[in-house]
Scaffold this active site. Structure first.
Site, PDB file in Angstrom:
ATOM      1  N   SER A  64      48.220  49.698  41.869  1.00  0.00           N
ATOM      2  CA  SER A  64      49.569  49.977  41.649  1.00  0.00           C
ATOM      3  C   SER A  64      50.195  48.989  42.811  1.00  0.00           C
ATOM      4  CB  SER A  64      50.172  51.318  41.993  1.00  0.00           C
ATOM      5  OG  SER A  64      49.537  52.159  40.961  1.00  0.00           O
ATOM      6  N   SER A 120      41.450  47.693  41.204  1.00  0.00           N
ATOM      7  CA  SER A 120      41.323  48.970  41.985  1.00  0.00           C
ATOM      8  C   SER A 120      39.898  49.461  42.141  1.00  0.00           C
ATOM      9  CB  SER A 120      42.203  49.835  41.128  1.00  0.00           C
ATOM     10  OG  SER A 120      42.216  51.056  41.694  1.00  0.00           O
ATOM     11  N   HIS A 149      38.701  52.377  42.179  1.00  0.00           N
ATOM     12  CA  HIS A 149      38.179  53.736  41.636  1.00  0.00           C
ATOM     13  C   HIS A 149      37.971  53.753  40.279  1.00  0.00           C
ATOM     14  CE1 HIS A 149      41.925  55.611  40.049  1.00  0.00           C
ATOM     15  NE2 HIS A 149      42.609  54.594  40.676  1.00  0.00           N
ATOM     16  N   THR A 174      46.389  48.697  59.419  1.00  0.00           N
ATOM     17  CA  THR A 174      45.088  48.759  59.767  1.00  0.00           C
ATOM     18  C   THR A 174      44.314  48.838  58.470  1.00  0.00           C
ATOM     19  OG1 THR A 174      45.534  49.770  61.975  1.00  0.00           O
ATOM     20  CG2 THR A 174      43.376  49.780  61.226  1.00  0.00           C
ATOM     21  N   CYS A 186      48.930  58.838  33.703  1.00  0.00           N
ATOM     22  CA  CYS A 186      50.430  58.942  34.042  1.00  0.00           C
ATOM     23  C   CYS A 186      51.347  59.790  33.207  1.00  0.00           C
ATOM     24  CB  CYS A 186      50.974  57.541  34.306  1.00  0.00           C
ATOM     25  SG  CYS A 186      49.441  56.493  34.931  1.00  0.00           S
TER      26      CYS A 186
HETATM   27  C1  LIG Z   1      44.504  52.880  37.121  1.00  0.00           C
HETATM   28  C2  LIG Z   1      45.429  51.621  36.530  1.00  0.00           C
HETATM   29  C3  LIG Z   1      46.323  51.098  37.744  1.00  0.00           C
HETATM   30  C4  LIG Z   1      46.550  51.826  39.122  1.00  0.00           C
HETATM   31  O1  LIG Z   1      45.623  51.655  40.096  1.00  0.00           O
HETATM   32  P1  LIG Z   1      45.676  52.497  41.215  1.00  0.00           P
HETATM   33  O2  LIG Z   1      44.442  52.283  42.249  1.00  0.00           O
HETATM   34  O3  LIG Z   1      45.501  54.150  40.612  1.00  0.00           O
HETATM   35  O4  LIG Z   1      46.858  52.404  41.775  1.00  0.00           O
HETATM   36  C5  LIG Z   1      47.052  49.991  37.388  1.00  0.00           C
HETATM   37  N1  LIG Z   1      46.749  49.356  36.083  1.00  0.00           N
HETATM   38  C6  LIG Z   1      45.811  49.680  35.192  1.00  0.00           C
HETATM   39  C7  LIG Z   1      45.675  48.960  34.231  1.00  0.00           C
HETATM   40  C8  LIG Z   1      45.261  50.953  35.464  1.00  0.00           C
HETATM   41  O5  LIG Z   1      44.178  51.378  34.704  1.00  0.00           O
END
Ligand SMILES: *Cc1c(COP(=O)(O)O)cnc(C)c1O
Length: 394
Positions: free
Chosen positions: A70, A198, A200, A236, A323
């Site tokens: 994000s 991202s 995760h 940081t 979401c």
């Molecule tokens: C999960 C996701 C995000 C957001 O990533 P976060 O690390 O959770 O903020 C943005 N774009 C897409 C396509 C996602 O699947």
């Protein structure tokens, strides 16, 4: 439990976990400190930067660490908008099915006087490069199109769009959060200027990600503060998280082919099984999709009820994006590919993990079939469809 919601988040890999714990325990110095303990942390950061850059064909200095996808999306779009504003260019091209981190940032810019063209993604969930080309104007500062969609898994023709943007001298950002670690991505051959990722979503920790910014592309920090990340992201650095992210990405990259091969076989089996349920349909193109993504709509049911009953059977799935869960509106992605409200409400997204087995796929197929039939048995909408008072769409 069968975890089939990997598009929402993934489990931390054992390797990423051990790196995370190791650095949290041992490398806790501040990377900006000059003594050896700080410099050891700095070394972890720079090693991670090198590893990540190599995985996507970038240079080290082109990687900015962020708190996740994000933040990376926000920074990319707001940076391009600030640059555009200076040049008198206040038009942006994007698509109707972007993640909310992109869409809501664009909506904010619209309130500030920017104009945004949201391209159609067609019934197959794919943006047409020629439509991107036609939408670019003299005053266009940015094109932002996601690499792969988080709900229906469709993979966009990013290389073709990149070539168009380069030729037209317009900045090109892609939200590659669903793609990185799962399909090959190369920022040079794809000709992208900015790319969000991202950790995760590829078995790294939550709360950490990165933004690739091609050398020479104007980028500004969203956060006021210190001069970390060459002044492009104050605060940081999350050293353990960043180290673990690099470990997770390297692991994903080195197993990408075998993972994709297995996932595609499991995906084919699941699509075939779910296609046997009457009045259902796959969302998005059959082939140009992420190897682990299976998204369906079933007529005459509510996706939320389907999820709860699948949960009772030990299956974690989603009706669309995490979401929008909890809101009554159908997914903007399914509406964007032309699903009508009634149909879009009956959606199911299964995003498979690399270790999913044939037995688990067969169990999912059996459970979904059973639960869909059960929900239809007392659905007023289904009764109307069967009685011919309403026409079947699927
Ligand atoms: C999960 C996701 C995000 C957001 O990533 P976060 O690390 O959770 O903020 C943005 N774009 C897409 C396509 C996602 O699947």
């Amino acid at each position: 439990m069968i975890y089939a919601d990997n598009a929402a988040t993934t489990a931390l890999s054992p390797k990423a976990l051990s790196v995370l714990v190791h650095h949290a325990k041992n490398t806790w110095g501040n990377p900006s400190s000059l003594y050896a303990h700080g410099q050891e942390a700095k070394e972890v950061l720079e090693q991670a930067r090198t590893q990540i850059a190599r995985c996507i064909g970038a240079k080290e200095r082109e990687i900015i660490f962020t708190s996740g996808g994000s933040e990376a999306d926000n920074q990319a779009i707001l940076s391009a908008a600030a640059w555009g504003k200076q040049k008198g260019k206040r038009h942006i091209v994007s698509s109707a099915f972007e993640h909310h981190a992109v869409l809501h940032t664009l909506q904010k810019l619209e309130k500030e006087g920017f104009e945004v063209t949201y391209l159609d993604v067609h019934a197959d969930g794919l943006v047409r490069p020629e439509e991107v080309k036609a939408a670019i104007r003299e005053d266009t500062c940015l094109v932002s199109i996601m690499y792969a969609n988080n709900e229906i898994g469709t993979i966009q023709p990013i290389g073709e769009i990149g070539a168009i943007c380069r030729e037209k001298k317009v900045l090109f950002h892609t939200d590659a959060v669903q793609a990185i670690g799962h399909i090959p991505v190369n920022v040079v051959t794809d000709q992208v200027d900015m790319l969000s990722a991202s950790a995760h979503k590829f078995h790294g920790p939550k709360g950490v990600g990165f933004l690739y910014v091609r050398q020479g592309v104007p980028v500004r920090s969203l956060i006021e503060g210190g001069a970390q990340e060459r002044g492009r992201r104050a605060g940081t650095e999350n050293v353990p998280g960043i180290g673990a992210m690099a470990a997770a990405l390297q692991e994903a990259a080195s197993h990408m082919d075998e993972n994709a091969r297995h996932l595609k076989a499991m995906q084919a089996r699941l699509i075939e099984g779910l296609s046997r349920i009457p009045h259902g349909a796959l969302n998005g193109d059959r082939d140009r999709r992420l190897p682990g993504n299976v998204s369906f709509c079933f007529e005459g049911i509510e996706g939320e009820a389907l999820l709860l009953l699948l949960d009772d059977k030990g299956i974690c799935a989603s009706s669309g994006s995490a979401c929008t869960s909890g809101s009554l509106d159908p997914s903007h992605v399914l509406l964007a590919i032309g699903r009508v409200h009634d149909v879009a409400h009956g959606s199911l997204r299964l995003s498979l993990g690399e270790d999913v087995t044939e037995e688990e796929i067969d169990y999912i197929i059996a459970c979904v079939g059973e639960v869909v039939a059960y929900l239809r048995s007392f659905s007023p909408l289904w009764r109307d469809l069967e009685a011919g008072k309403k026409a079947f769409i699927l």
